[in-house]
Motif scaffolding. Sequence first.
Motif, PDB file in Angstrom:
ATOM      1  N   VAL A 253    -108.252 -15.597-105.565  1.00  0.00           N
ATOM      2  CA  VAL A 253    -108.469 -14.196-105.958  1.00  0.00           C
ATOM      3  C   VAL A 253    -107.294 -13.365-105.471  1.00  0.00           C
ATOM      4  N   TYR A 254    -106.808 -12.473-106.335  1.00  0.00           N
ATOM      5  CA  TYR A 254    -105.693 -11.603-105.973  1.00  0.00           C
ATOM      6  C   TYR A 254    -106.235 -10.360-105.245  1.00  0.00           C
ATOM      7  N   HIS A 255    -105.874 -10.236-103.972  1.00  0.00           N
ATOM      8  CA  HIS A 255    -106.344  -9.101-103.170  1.00  0.00           C
ATOM      9  C   HIS A 255    -105.387  -7.928-103.224  1.00  0.00           C
ATOM     10  N   GLY A 256    -104.145  -8.154-103.605  1.00  0.00           N
ATOM     11  CA  GLY A 256    -103.192  -7.065-103.726  1.00  0.00           C
ATOM     12  C   GLY A 256    -102.629  -6.638-102.384  1.00  0.00           C
ATOM     13  N   ASP A 257    -101.630  -5.791-102.460  1.00  0.00           N
ATOM     14  CA  ASP A 257    -101.018  -5.220-101.255  1.00  0.00           C
ATOM     15  C   ASP A 257    -101.439  -3.772-101.165  1.00  0.00           C
ATOM     16  N   VAL A 258    -102.211  -3.430-100.144  1.00  0.00           N
ATOM     17  CA  VAL A 258    -102.696  -2.069 -99.982  1.00  0.00           C
ATOM     18  C   VAL A 258    -101.655  -1.253 -99.235  1.00  0.00           C
ATOM     19  N   LEU A 259    -100.994  -0.356 -99.943  1.00  0.00           N
ATOM     20  CA  LEU A 259     -99.978   0.502 -99.346  1.00  0.00           C
ATOM     21  C   LEU A 259    -100.504   1.913 -99.243  1.00  0.00           C
ATOM     22  N   HIS A 260    -100.177   2.584 -98.190  1.00  0.00           N
ATOM     23  CA  HIS A 260    -100.643   3.952 -97.971  1.00  0.00           C
ATOM     24  C   HIS A 260     -99.448   4.892 -97.960  1.00  0.00           C
ATOM     25  N   ALA A 261     -99.341   5.699 -99.017  1.00  0.00           N
ATOM     26  CA  ALA A 261     -98.234   6.660 -99.119  1.00  0.00           C
ATOM     27  C   ALA A 261     -98.531   7.879 -98.271  1.00  0.00           C
ATOM     28  N   VAL A 262     -97.476   8.422 -97.665  1.00  0.00           N
ATOM     29  CA  VAL A 262     -97.627   9.617 -96.838  1.00  0.00           C
ATOM     30  C   VAL A 262     -98.131  10.777 -97.691  1.00  0.00           C
ATOM     31  N   GLY A 263     -99.140  11.470 -97.189  1.00  0.00           N
ATOM     32  CA  GLY A 263     -99.668  12.628 -97.909  1.00  0.00           C
ATOM     33  C   GLY A 263    -100.747  12.280 -98.912  1.00  0.00           C
ATOM     34  N   GLN A 264    -101.047  10.992 -99.067  1.00  0.00           N
ATOM     35  CA  GLN A 264    -102.069  10.578-100.006  1.00  0.00           C
ATOM     36  C   GLN A 264    -103.260  10.022 -99.233  1.00  0.00           C
ATOM     37  N   PRO A 265    -104.461  10.011 -99.850  1.00  0.00           N
ATOM     38  CA  PRO A 265    -105.625   9.485 -99.160  1.00  0.00           C
ATOM     39  C   PRO A 265    -105.498   7.989 -98.914  1.00  0.00           C
ATOM     40  N   SER A 287    -103.826 -20.600-113.839  1.00  0.00           N
ATOM     41  CA  SER A 287    -102.564 -21.348-113.843  1.00  0.00           C
ATOM     42  C   SER A 287    -101.404 -20.518-114.383  1.00  0.00           C
ATOM     43  N   LEU A 288    -101.667 -19.677-115.397  1.00  0.00           N
ATOM     44  CA  LEU A 288    -100.601 -18.861-115.980  1.00  0.00           C
ATOM     45  C   LEU A 288    -100.125 -17.800-114.990  1.00  0.00           C
ATOM     46  N   ASP A 289    -101.062 -17.189-114.244  1.00  0.00           N
ATOM     47  CA  ASP A 289    -100.689 -16.195-113.225  1.00  0.00           C
ATOM     48  C   ASP A 289     -99.890 -16.841-112.102  1.00  0.00           C
ATOM     49  N   ALA A 290    -100.282 -18.070-111.725  1.00  0.00           N
ATOM     50  CA  ALA A 290     -99.616 -18.749-110.619  1.00  0.00           C
ATOM     51  C   ALA A 290     -98.167 -19.097-110.958  1.00  0.00           C
ATOM     52  N   MET A 291     -97.886 -19.258-112.238  1.00  0.00           N
ATOM     53  CA  MET A 291     -96.526 -19.602-112.668  1.00  0.00           C
ATOM     54  C   MET A 291     -95.603 -18.384-112.687  1.00  0.00           C
ATOM     55  N   ARG A 292     -96.166 -17.183-112.704  1.00  0.00           N
ATOM     56  CA  ARG A 292     -95.354 -15.974-112.810  1.00  0.00           C
ATOM     57  C   ARG A 292     -94.802 -15.568-111.444  1.00  0.00           C
ATOM     58  N   THR A 293     -93.564 -15.113-111.435  1.00  0.00           N
ATOM     59  CA  THR A 293     -92.986 -14.582-110.195  1.00  0.00           C
ATOM     60  C   THR A 293     -93.282 -13.091-110.041  1.00  0.00           C
ATOM     61  N   ILE A 294     -93.480 -12.397-111.173  1.00  0.00           N
ATOM     62  CA  ILE A 294     -93.826 -10.975-111.163  1.00  0.00           C
ATOM     63  C   ILE A 294     -95.206 -10.811-111.786  1.00  0.00           C
ATOM     64  N   ARG A 295     -96.072 -10.160-111.111  1.00  0.00           N
ATOM     65  CA  ARG A 295     -97.459  -9.986-111.588  1.00  0.00           C
ATOM     66  C   ARG A 295     -97.492  -9.101-112.832  1.00  0.00           C
ATOM     67  N   ASP A 296     -98.251  -9.521-113.834  1.00  0.00           N
ATOM     68  CA  ASP A 296     -98.511  -8.705-115.016  1.00  0.00           C
ATOM     69  C   ASP A 296     -99.762  -7.869-114.748  1.00  0.00           C
ATOM     70  N   PRO A 297     -99.630  -6.538-114.556  1.00  0.00           N
ATOM     71  CA  PRO A 297    -100.797  -5.720-114.203  1.00  0.00           C
ATOM     72  C   PRO A 297    -101.854  -5.651-115.298  1.00  0.00           C
ATOM     73  N   TRP A 298    -101.495  -6.065-116.513  1.00  0.00           N
ATOM     74  CA  TRP A 298    -102.464  -6.081-117.612  1.00  0.00           C
ATOM     75  C   TRP A 298    -103.128  -7.448-117.767  1.00  0.00           C
ATOM     76  N   ARG A 299    -102.812  -8.351-116.807  1.00  0.00           N
ATOM     77  CA  ARG A 299    -103.465  -9.667-116.839  1.00  0.00           C
ATOM     78  C   ARG A 299    -104.079 -10.041-115.495  1.00  0.00           C
TER      79      ARG A 299
END
Length: 572
Positions: A253-265, A287-299
């Motif tokens: 499962v892709y958990h993502g990178d949670v980044l917190h920008a200054v001034g944002q909640p 398998s198709l996602d695992a082959m990609r080096t850059i994540r497709d946000p629409w997939r």
Amino acid sequence: MTHNSHKDTKKQVSAQQKPSRGGWNAAIFIIFVELAERFAFFGLGANLITYLTNVLNQPISTAAKNVNTWAGVSYIFPLFGAFVADSFLGRFKTILLASVIYFMGMVLLTLSVSVIPLDYRKAIFFVALYILSVGEGGHKPCVQTFAADQFDEDSLEDMKVKSSFFNWWFLGIVAGSSSAILAVIYVEDNIGWATGIGMLAIALAVSLTMFLIGIKRYRKQGPLGSPLTTVAQVLVAAARKWRVAEKIGSYSVYHGDVLHAVGQPKTRTLTHTNQLRCLDKAMIIDSLDAMRTIRDPWRLCSLNQVEEVKLVLRLFPIWLSCLMFPIIMSQINTYFTKQGSTMHRAITPHFTIPPASLQALVGLTILFNIPLYDRVFVHITRKFTGHPSGITVLQRIGIGLFLSIFVMVVSALVEAKRINIAEEYNLLDHPKAIVPMKVWWLLPQYIIAGLADIFTFVGLQELFYAQMPEAMRSLGAALYLSVTGVGNFICSAIISMVQTISSRYGEEWLGDNINRAHLDYFYWVLAGLSSLNFCVYVWIAKGFVYKKVEEDDVPGEKELGAINGYVDGEII
């Protein structure tokens, strides 16, 4: 090194002594801004049907539909205002722009009822009305959210204050609307429409000035990006992986990178839920996602994105089941007012209550009972339920929906008595005659309506703020307001259907002669629909799952979950 350390220490001490932004010191300014805005809105809307029927000579049913349509548009436009705020301008700039548009619309409206020639008056009047709707669209979804944002969600103390804040916020709204109903409507009916609407324009100027005075106190956030993009990405990603098995355990499962920008909640990590599991496919790494080096946000979307979309979709059934409530409440601005206009309203030989001013009874009921709810009801119920707010948000909404049934039942009984008295005194064919029946007979239906407002509308405000993702809270406020907007449109459709059906099979229920009409039958229909709607709401609310974040994400998360009605994964 010592010198630099000394300077750093001085800066830290200075920063600690400098008062922080936000909190009640900022929120109180925004509450007064909303009070002035509600003064302007209700000073016009509460008496609009009187202007349309008495000045523009529209039939009662046409005027009622025009009032409902305008109110509906005014409460639908916040959806667009929320999109602009979250995607482009941010809440502060959107409020500022909307306030200017609102003020310009009210100035044009003042001119339309005074100096503009009669041939063009009607057209310009309606143009000005809908300019106000545009201003309302930017103002409403952002002001409440902007005020609530002044309380820090990382602070347990601030989170506990928030539930009380929504009560006092609603109290400010009612104070503004009630003072307009008592003062402005009297001026409109007895002195002149130009003077009355001019007062509303002045109130908006004051509102804008107060908002700018508090500018240095506000905790501001920039635009967070389009909330619709996140929703669309999850839906598209889930659709593209429809062949993938639903069980997450077999995949990463892709958990993502949670980044917190200054001034944002701060973005909180949401707990995975088992509802709407078809959307879970969007976060599965195949398998198709695992082959990609850059994540497709629409997939491939993160767990947090998926759960945020689930939050939005879980609110939709609640939204649908609350549409009947504004249909009931819209009668206050239309047929309740026309009812009161036929009854004995004289207080003294020289003073008669304007029929639209009776709406102040709803506001007075709220003004008196909100402090009782906050200081007495919550404390008493807390002893029995153990819930920090006494009852859950959904229970609060449900109580208001239940009370709305009795609003229509009482209204139907009182209207039946009014018709009987009119018949007894041979006034059925004299619609403009005053029926010898005291207007105080309408008091119970207004009071029950006020009590229903305290429970349902305040509860909806809190629910659509607390349960929406942080980046979508302007949209949440807009969705709450759109309940009223869509409800008003449905009410106009119901009036048209009742007119068509009743005229085809007998006497027209909602004719211009209110004494010959069967308004009581119409109220009974609304009571039946409201009863059915209440049963649907209870069924939906029983299956609702409140938002829950990871317990180690925020200190005191268990207590914060209890405030929203959720502890240890259980609905309370």
